[in-house]
Write a protein that holds these residues in place. Sequence first.
Motif, PDB file in Angstrom:
ATOM      1  N   VAL A 166       0.864  -1.175   0.000  1.00 22.48           N
ATOM      2  CA  VAL A 166       0.000   0.000   0.000  1.00 22.48           C
ATOM      3  C   VAL A 166       0.904   1.229   0.000  1.00 22.48           C
ATOM      4  CG1 VAL A 166      -1.646   1.329   1.366  1.00 22.48           C
ATOM      5  CG2 VAL A 166      -1.934  -1.149   1.133  1.00 22.48           C
ATOM      6  N   LEU A 167       0.784   2.053  -1.024  1.00 23.89           N
ATOM      7  CA  LEU A 167       1.709   3.172  -1.187  1.00 23.89           C
ATOM      8  C   LEU A 167       1.335   4.371  -0.307  1.00 23.89           C
ATOM      9  CD1 LEU A 167       2.296   2.960  -5.031  1.00 23.89           C
ATOM     10  CD2 LEU A 167       3.860   2.292  -3.200  1.00 23.89           C
ATOM     11  N   ARG A 168       0.091   4.628  -0.084  1.00 27.32           N
ATOM     12  CA  ARG A 168      -0.491   5.733   0.691  1.00 27.32           C
ATOM     13  C   ARG A 168       0.271   7.038   0.509  1.00 27.32           C
ATOM     14  NH1 ARG A 168       1.172   6.820   5.889  1.00 27.32           N
ATOM     15  NH2 ARG A 168       2.441   5.328   7.058  1.00 27.32           N
ATOM     16  N   GLU A 169       0.401   7.863   1.554  1.00 30.77           N
ATOM     17  CA  GLU A 169       0.912   9.226   1.380  1.00 30.77           C
ATOM     18  C   GLU A 169       2.348   9.213   0.849  1.00 30.77           C
ATOM     19  OE1 GLU A 169      -2.397   9.104   4.191  1.00 30.77           O
ATOM     20  OE2 GLU A 169      -0.463   8.087   4.215  1.00 30.77           O
ATOM     21  N   PRO A 170       2.636   9.998  -0.199  1.00 31.24           N
ATOM     22  CA  PRO A 170       3.927   9.876  -0.882  1.00 31.24           C
ATOM     23  C   PRO A 170       5.091  10.674  -0.311  1.00 31.24           C
ATOM     24  CG  PRO A 170       2.509  11.395  -2.082  1.00 31.24           C
ATOM     25  CD  PRO A 170       1.687  10.861  -0.936  1.00 31.24           C
ATOM     26  N   LYS A 171       4.826  11.781   0.397  1.00 34.09           N
ATOM     27  CA  LYS A 171       5.931  12.660   0.812  1.00 34.09           C
ATOM     28  C   LYS A 171       6.725  12.039   1.969  1.00 34.09           C
ATOM     29  CE  LYS A 171       4.029  17.025  -0.822  1.00 34.09           C
ATOM     30  NZ  LYS A 171       3.641  18.400  -0.468  1.00 34.09           N
ATOM     31  N   GLY A 172       8.006  11.820   1.703  1.00 30.17           N
ATOM     32  CA  GLY A 172       8.856  11.189   2.699  1.00 30.17           C
ATOM     33  C   GLY A 172       8.673   9.690   2.780  1.00 30.17           C
ATOM     34  N   SER A 173       7.978   9.108   1.821  1.00 29.89           N
ATOM     35  CA  SER A 173       7.670   7.679   1.870  1.00 29.89           C
ATOM     36  C   SER A 173       8.928   6.824   1.733  1.00 29.89           C
ATOM     37  CB  SER A 173       6.693   7.321   0.747  1.00 29.89           C
ATOM     38  OG  SER A 173       6.528   5.911   0.671  1.00 29.89           O
ATOM     39  N   PRO A 174       9.006   5.730   2.501  1.00 29.57           N
ATOM     40  CA  PRO A 174      10.105   4.781   2.349  1.00 29.57           C
ATOM     41  C   PRO A 174       9.854   3.791   1.212  1.00 29.57           C
ATOM     42  CG  PRO A 174       8.672   4.043   4.098  1.00 29.57           C
ATOM     43  CD  PRO A 174       8.111   5.354   3.620  1.00 29.57           C
ATOM     44  N   ASN A 175       8.713   3.922   0.561  1.00 32.39           N
ATOM     45  CA  ASN A 175       8.306   2.931  -0.443  1.00 32.39           C
ATOM     46  C   ASN A 175       8.865   3.249  -1.830  1.00 32.39           C
ATOM     47  OD1 ASN A 175       6.858   1.586   1.553  1.00 32.39           O
ATOM     48  ND2 ASN A 175       5.031   2.829   1.193  1.00 32.39           N
ATOM     49  N   ILE A 176      10.184   3.381  -1.870  1.00 31.11           N
ATOM     50  CA  ILE A 176      10.889   3.679  -3.110  1.00 31.11           C
ATOM     51  C   ILE A 176      12.191   2.880  -3.122  1.00 31.11           C
ATOM     52  CG2 ILE A 176       9.935   6.022  -3.351  1.00 31.11           C
ATOM     53  CD1 ILE A 176      12.552   7.091  -2.147  1.00 31.11           C
ATOM     54  N   GLY A 177      12.806   2.797  -4.295  1.00 29.27           N
ATOM     55  CA  GLY A 177      14.137   2.208  -4.370  1.00 29.27           C
ATOM     56  C   GLY A 177      14.163   0.756  -4.799  1.00 29.27           C
ATOM     57  N   GLN A 178      15.327   0.149  -4.618  1.00 27.02           N
ATOM     58  CA  GLN A 178      15.603  -1.172  -5.177  1.00 27.02           C
ATOM     59  C   GLN A 178      14.698  -2.268  -4.640  1.00 27.02           C
ATOM     60  OE1 GLN A 178      19.575  -2.391  -4.143  1.00 27.02           O
ATOM     61  NE2 GLN A 178      19.297  -2.047  -1.948  1.00 27.02           N
ATOM     62  N   HIS A 179      14.236  -2.130  -3.404  1.00 25.31           N
ATOM     63  CA  HIS A 179      13.438  -3.210  -2.819  1.00 25.31           C
ATOM     64  C   HIS A 179      12.032  -3.307  -3.425  1.00 25.31           C
ATOM     65  CE1 HIS A 179      16.529  -4.347  -0.092  1.00 25.31           C
ATOM     66  NE2 HIS A 179      16.491  -3.214   0.603  1.00 25.31           N
ATOM     67  N   LEU A 180      11.657  -2.331  -4.230  1.00 24.66           N
ATOM     68  CA  LEU A 180      10.358  -2.449  -4.911  1.00 24.66           C
ATOM     69  C   LEU A 180      10.299  -3.691  -5.794  1.00 24.66           C
ATOM     70  CD1 LEU A 180       9.570   1.248  -5.909  1.00 24.66           C
ATOM     71  CD2 LEU A 180       8.209  -0.217  -4.416  1.00 24.66           C
ATOM     72  N   SER A 181      11.465  -4.200  -6.191  1.00 24.07           N
ATOM     73  CA  SER A 181      11.491  -5.416  -7.012  1.00 24.07           C
ATOM     74  C   SER A 181      11.002  -6.633  -6.231  1.00 24.07           C
ATOM     75  CB  SER A 181      12.903  -5.678  -7.534  1.00 24.07           C
ATOM     76  OG  SER A 181      13.817  -5.878  -6.455  1.00 24.07           O
ATOM     77  N   ALA A 182      10.960  -6.527  -4.888  1.00 22.71           N
ATOM     78  CA  ALA A 182      10.474  -7.625  -4.059  1.00 22.71           C
ATOM     79  C   ALA A 182       8.956  -7.638  -3.944  1.00 22.71           C
ATOM     80  CB  ALA A 182      11.088  -7.531  -2.660  1.00 22.71           C
ATOM     81  N   VAL A 183       8.314  -6.588  -4.470  1.00 20.70           N
ATOM     82  CA  VAL A 183       6.864  -6.431  -4.334  1.00 20.70           C
ATOM     83  C   VAL A 183       6.154  -6.980  -5.570  1.00 20.70           C
ATOM     84  CG1 VAL A 183       5.025  -4.710  -4.166  1.00 20.70           C
ATOM     85  CG2 VAL A 183       7.106  -4.437  -2.813  1.00 20.70           C
TER      86      VAL A 183
END
Length: 201
Positions: A166-183
């Motif tokens: 769940v991506l939810r609020e984007p500002k300052g989100s940790p939901n970025i970068g190389q580990h997105l490939s695990a999703v």
Amino acid sequence: MDPRPLIALDGDGVLLDYNLAYAKAWERATGRYPAELDIQAYWAIDRWDVERLSGEKLEQFRACFDVDFWSTIPPLASAVEACHRLRDQGYDLVCVTALAEDLADARLRNLRQHDFPIEKVFATAHSLEGRSPKADVLEQLKPVAFVDDYLPYMVGVDGSIHKALVLREPKGSPNIGQHLSAVDSTHADLSDFVRWWLSRH
């Protein structure tokens, strides 16, 4: 009879509105309900007009995150309905949450208070880096899907489990970068995941 397939759900940010509850904790500690600075901020401390505390003031604020706090967090919009849709379609639901084990009962009471069709809460230690603290519990539970709003908690989760972020609020989100490939999939909220999942299963 075959057991019902299991879906594991995170608590804060997926089922419950921790950021909203944070403002109430601030009011309890300081006597002032904070103004909202940025509704798009991922972290509660960035969403609200609050100071960075230290020392005794910080300890007083932390003391507000007690059993009562963890028992009274409001649900996120449409999350209860989304869970009932999954139950109606034949899934059992559990909550796998990064809380201290002694707060698991408070979390379960909170979920039942809001009529979430969830009968078990598995509390894991919190971790800031490395393998997800939820990975071992998920390996034992073997859910068909795991839904969380914090990308680092996808790291190390068994590849046979569908990992929905769940991506939810984007500002300052940790939901970025190389580990997105695990999703395996990304969603705006739990309801969005449920619509997507049920359209494919």
